[in-house]
Design a protein around this motif. Structure first.
Motif, mmCIF file in Angstrom:
data_model
loop_
_atom_site.group_PDB
_atom_site.id
_atom_site.type_symbol
_atom_site.label_atom_id
_atom_site.label_comp_id
_atom_site.label_asym_id
_atom_site.label_seq_id
_atom_site.Cartn_x
_atom_site.Cartn_y
_atom_site.Cartn_z
ATOM 1 N N ARG A 155 0.850 -1.192 0.000
ATOM 2 C CA ARG A 155 0.000 0.000 0.000
ATOM 3 C C ARG A 155 0.883 1.238 0.000
ATOM 4 N N LYS A 204 -8.751 5.436 -5.123
ATOM 5 C CA LYS A 204 -7.606 4.521 -5.014
ATOM 6 C C LYS A 204 -7.493 3.730 -6.305
ATOM 7 N N VAL A 221 -6.143 0.077 -7.553
ATOM 8 C CA VAL A 221 -5.642 -1.225 -7.112
ATOM 9 C C VAL A 221 -5.078 -1.963 -8.324
ATOM 10 N N VAL A 227 -1.861 -1.153 -3.851
ATOM 11 C CA VAL A 227 -2.915 -0.151 -3.665
ATOM 12 C C VAL A 227 -2.246 1.222 -3.620
#
Ligand code: SF4
Length: 623
Positions: free
Chosen positions: A18, A66, A68, A119
Motif C-alpha cells: 500500500r 484509489k 488497485v 494499492v
C-alpha cells in the motif's frame, strides 16, 4: 512468499503493498485469507477492497480515490495465458466501478517481488514514480518525466533512473497527466485501456511504477499443477481456431464482424460497411510485421507488431493494430486509409489514450459536424467530414493535449454532449458514460443485455462478449453448466436471453479474478481447466460450479458498488440509435436486427440474478 520463506496461502505471494502518496508512506499488509477464499483475487479481491475503502460519492480525480493493481492467483505462473493483471478504481469517465486489464510481464514481476496487490492512494504534492525491487520500495521524484510519452518514460526509468532493464514498468502518457478522462496506463505497449485509469494516476501525480522481483509463487502440488497446465496448453493448441489467433490475431475480425453485422459504422448509424475484407487485406500485406506473445508463456501469440513503411503516416514498428483500434479508426469514422488508422493507434499508445473512446469521441464529433451542431469554427478550423484521415490524426493529438475541441472531447461523449447541447446527446453512444466498442448488439441480441449490465459501462469483454455466443455460436464450454447450445438459439431472438447472459457473465468474470487472458476462452479454455489449475496451485478443492458462484458474487458486489453510486435500471438502457434498424449496409432491411424490448430482456436477467425487477438493485447480500 517463498523469497521470505513465509507462506500464508499457496498460490499467492501473500502481501498487499500500500502506497500513500499524500503521506509518502509505504506499508506492507498481510493478505486477508477470508476475503481471498470468497473473492480469490484480481477484480474480485479488488472489488471487496474498494467497496470497503472508498467512500460513496467521492471525486474520482480527488485524493480519496484509489487504484488497485490486482493480480490473480494464476498471474505470472507457468499456466498458459497467465500474463494478466487488472487495475480497479472509480472511473473519472463514468463515476462508477471500473476495471481494465493488460497482459505482459508487469503482474508477474509484482508477484515475484512479493505482492499480490498494489494499492495506490492519496495524492503526491509533486510528480513521483514508484520503484519496487523485492522488499525495497521507494517513492521517487519524477519531474524529469513530465510531458514525456509512455515509451519515453519507460526508457528513461530503465536506462537512466534505475539503470536496469530487468524492471517492468507501467506509465501514463501526456493524456493521463492532462487528466483526459479516458487516459490509459501502459504496461510497456500493452494498455490498461478503458475507463480512465491513466487520469486517476495523473490526478495523484504518479507517473509510473517500476517493478522487479526475485521470488517465486509457492505451489501446493507442483506435479499436479504442471500436469494441469500442460493439459490446458495442449487443449488450447489443439483447438481448431488456435492457429488463427497467431496468424491473424484479433484484426481479421474486421472482415468476419463486418459480414455478420457486428461492427458499428458511422457512429452506429449502421452495423456493417462491406469494406472489412479490403481493409484487413491492406493491413495484412502492408502493416503487419509479425506475431508475438505479450508475455513469455502465451501459446496463442495474438500480439501484432505493425508499422507504416512510408508516406504521410510513416510509423515505426510498434505493438498495435488490434481489432478494436483498427475498427474505431476506420468503421466508426468511415476512414478507408488503413495506414492512418495504424498511425492513430500508435499515437494513442504513446500519449496514453484509450483507442476505443478516442475513436468514439471523434466519430461523435464528425456526427455533430454532419448534423450542423458544430461548425468549422468550434472545430478549431478542422474539416470534420466523415472519413477525413488528417482530421482524425489531428484530433487524437488535440485530445491528448486538451487543445480546443480536444478539451471538450477529452471529457468523453456524455460530458461533451452536455457541453455542446443542441440535441447532441442523441449522437453520444455510451452506457453509463463509457463509449461503446466495436461490436454491435444488432448482430446478436444477448450483447444488448451485456452492454446494459457490464459493470464498467458499455463494454463487450468485461465480463464477456456474449454476442459471440449468439452471433458466432461459441458455447464457451458452458453447455454442461446449463446454457442451451447456441446452434439451437436464434441470434435475433429476445426472449430467454437474460438467463443465458447471466451465466455467460458469471463465467466471464472468472479469468479476470484468476489473472488469466480472456482470449483463451475462445479456444477451449473452460471452467474445468481453470478449476483444475487453481486447485493444484492453491491446494483448494475448487470445481467449475464454485468458480461460477465466485463469479456471481464478484459481479454482484461490483453492481452494489454502482447502486451505491445511484445506478438504477434506467442507466442500463442503450442509446436509441443502437436499437434501431441500421440506416444503410447489409442489414438495413433485416427487420429482425431491431432490438424491440430491451427493458424486458434486462428484467429477465435481473430475475435470474435475484435483483429487483423494477430497479435492478441486487436483493441478496453475499458480501
Ligand atoms: S492471447 Fe494475446 S493478449 Fe492473451 S496472453 Fe497471448 S498475446 Fe497476450
Amino acid at each position: 512468499m517463498s523469497n521470505t520463506g513465509h507462506i500464508r496461502q499457496y498460490g499467492y505471494a501473500g502481501k498487499v503493498l500500500r502506497i500513500n502518496l499524500s503521506e509518502g508512506r509505504v506499508a506492507v499488509e498481510e493478505i486477508n485469507l477470508e476475503i481471498l477464499r470468497d473473492f480469490m483475487g484480481g477484480v474480485g479481491y479488488a472489488a471487496k477492497l474498494l467497496y470497503d475503502e472508498i467512500p460513496v460519492g467521492i471525486d474520482p480525480l480527488g485524493s480519496e480515490n484509489k487504484v488497485v493493481f490486482a493480480t490473480g492467483p494464476l498471474t505470472g505462473t507457468i499456466a498458459p495465458g497467465s500474463g494478466s493483471i487488472e487495475i480497479c478504481f472509480k472511473s473519472p469517465l463514468t463515476g462508477i466501478w471500473c476495471e481494465s486489464r493488460a497482459g505482459g510481464e508487469w503482474g508477474g514481476a509484482l508477484r515475484r517481488a512479493g505482492y499480490d496487490f498494489l494499492v495506490v492512494e492519496g495524492k503526491a504534492k509533486e510528480r513521483k514514480y514508484v520503484m519496487v525491487d523485492d522488499d525495497k520500495v521507494e517513492i521517487r521524484p519524477a519531474e524529469r518525466l513530465k510531458g514525456k510519452t509512455t515509451s519515453q518514460k519507460e526508457k528513461i526509468i530503465k536506462k537512466e533512473e534505475l539503470k536496469d532493464e530487468k524492471f517492468e514498468t507501467v506509465a501514463i502518457g501526456p493524456a493521463g497527466e492532462n487528466l483526459v478522462r479516458f487516459a490509459t496506463i501502459m504496461a510497456g505497449e500493452r494498455a490498461f485501456g478503458r475507463g480512465g485509469g491513466g487520469a486517476v494516476m495523473g490526478s495523484k501525480n504518479l507517473l509510473a511504477v517500476a517493478v522487479k522481483g526475485s521470488g517465486k509463487i509457492p505451489v501446493a502440488n507442483p506435479g499436479e499443477f504442471s500436469l494441469a497446465c500442460k493439459q490446458t496448453r495442449e487443449k488450447v493448441v489443439a483447438d481448431a481456431g488456435a492457429e488463427d489467433w497467431t496468424i491473424h490475431g484479433t484484426t481479421k475480425s474486421l472482415a468476419g464482424c463486418d459480414a455478420q453485422g457486428d461492427i458499428p459504422t458511422k457512429n452506429w448509424r449502421s452495423n456493417s460497411w462491406g469494406k472489412g475484407e479490403a481493409l484487413y487485406d491492406h493491413f495484412r500485406r502492408k502493416n503487419l510485421v509479425k506475431a508475438e506473445a505479450c508475455y513469455r508463456g502465451c501459446v496463442l501469440r495474438c500480439k501484432r507488431i505493425v508499422k507504416v513503411d512510408s508516406g504521410r503516416w510513416e510509423t515505426p514498428q510498434h505493438e498495435g493494430g488490434e481489432y478494436e483500434t483498427m475498427a474505431v479508426f476506420t468503421f466508426f469514422v468511415l476512414n478507408e486509409d488503413v495506414d492512418a488508422a495504424v498511425h492513430a493507434g500508435y499515437l494513442c499508445n504513446e500519449y496514453g489514450l484509450d483507442s476505443i473512446s478516442t475513436g468514439a469521441v471523434i466519430a461523435f464529433a464528425m456526427d455533430c459536424y454532419d448534423n450542423g451542431i458544430i461548425g468549422r469554427e468550434e472545430a478549431g478550423g478542422l474539416d470534420l467530414t466523415w472519413g477525413n484521415a488528417e482530421t482524425v490524426i489531428e484530433l487524437v493529438k488535440r485530445i491528448s493535449s486538451r487543445d480546443g475541441l480536444g478539451r471538450v472531447l477529452g471529457e468523453g461523449v456524455r460530458r461533451a454532449s452536455q457541453q455542446i447541447g443542441k440535441g447532441s446527446d442523441m449522437l453520444a453512444i455510451h452506457v453509463k458514460g463509457l463509449e461503446g466498442p466495436a461490436h454491435d448488439a444488432r448482430s446478436g441480441k444477448s450483447q444488448a443485455i451485456a452492454y446494459g449490465l457490464s459493470n464498467r459501462g458499455m463494454c463487450h469483454i468485461h465480463p464477456l462478449e456474449t454476442g459471440d455466443y449468439d452471433s458466432f455460436k461459441n458455447n464457451f464450454g458452458l453447455i454442461p453448466y446449463g446454457i442451451p447450445d447456441p446452434q439451437t438459439v436464434d441470434r435475433f431472438a429476445e426472449e430467454g436471453k437474460g438467463e443465458i447472459v447471466k451465466k455467460l457473465q458469471d463465467f466471464g468474470v472468472v479469468p479476470d479474478i484468476l489473472g488469466f487472458c480472456k482470449f483463451y476462452v475462445y479456444v477451449s479454455l473452460g471452467l474445468d481447466e481453470l478449476a483444475g489449475m487453481l486447485s493444484a496451485l492453491t491446494g483448494w478443492d475448487v470445481d467449475g460450479w464454485e468458480l461460477l458462484r465466485v463469479g456471481e458474487r464478484v459481479y454482484d458486489l461490483q453492481r452494489m458498488f454502482n447502486t451505491r453510486e445511484g445506478i438504477r435500471k434506467t442507466d442500463d438502457m442503450l442509446p436509441e440509435r443502437c436499437l434501431k434498424l441500421p440506416e444503410f449496409g447489409d442489414y438495413a432491411s433485416v427487420k429482425e436486427c431491431e432490438i424491440k424490448n430491451l427493458s424486458r430482456m434486462l428484467e429477465e436477467c435481473y430475475q435470474a440474478r435475484g435483483w429487483s425487477k423494477e430497479t435492478g438493485v441486487p436483493l441478496k447480500a453475499e458480501t
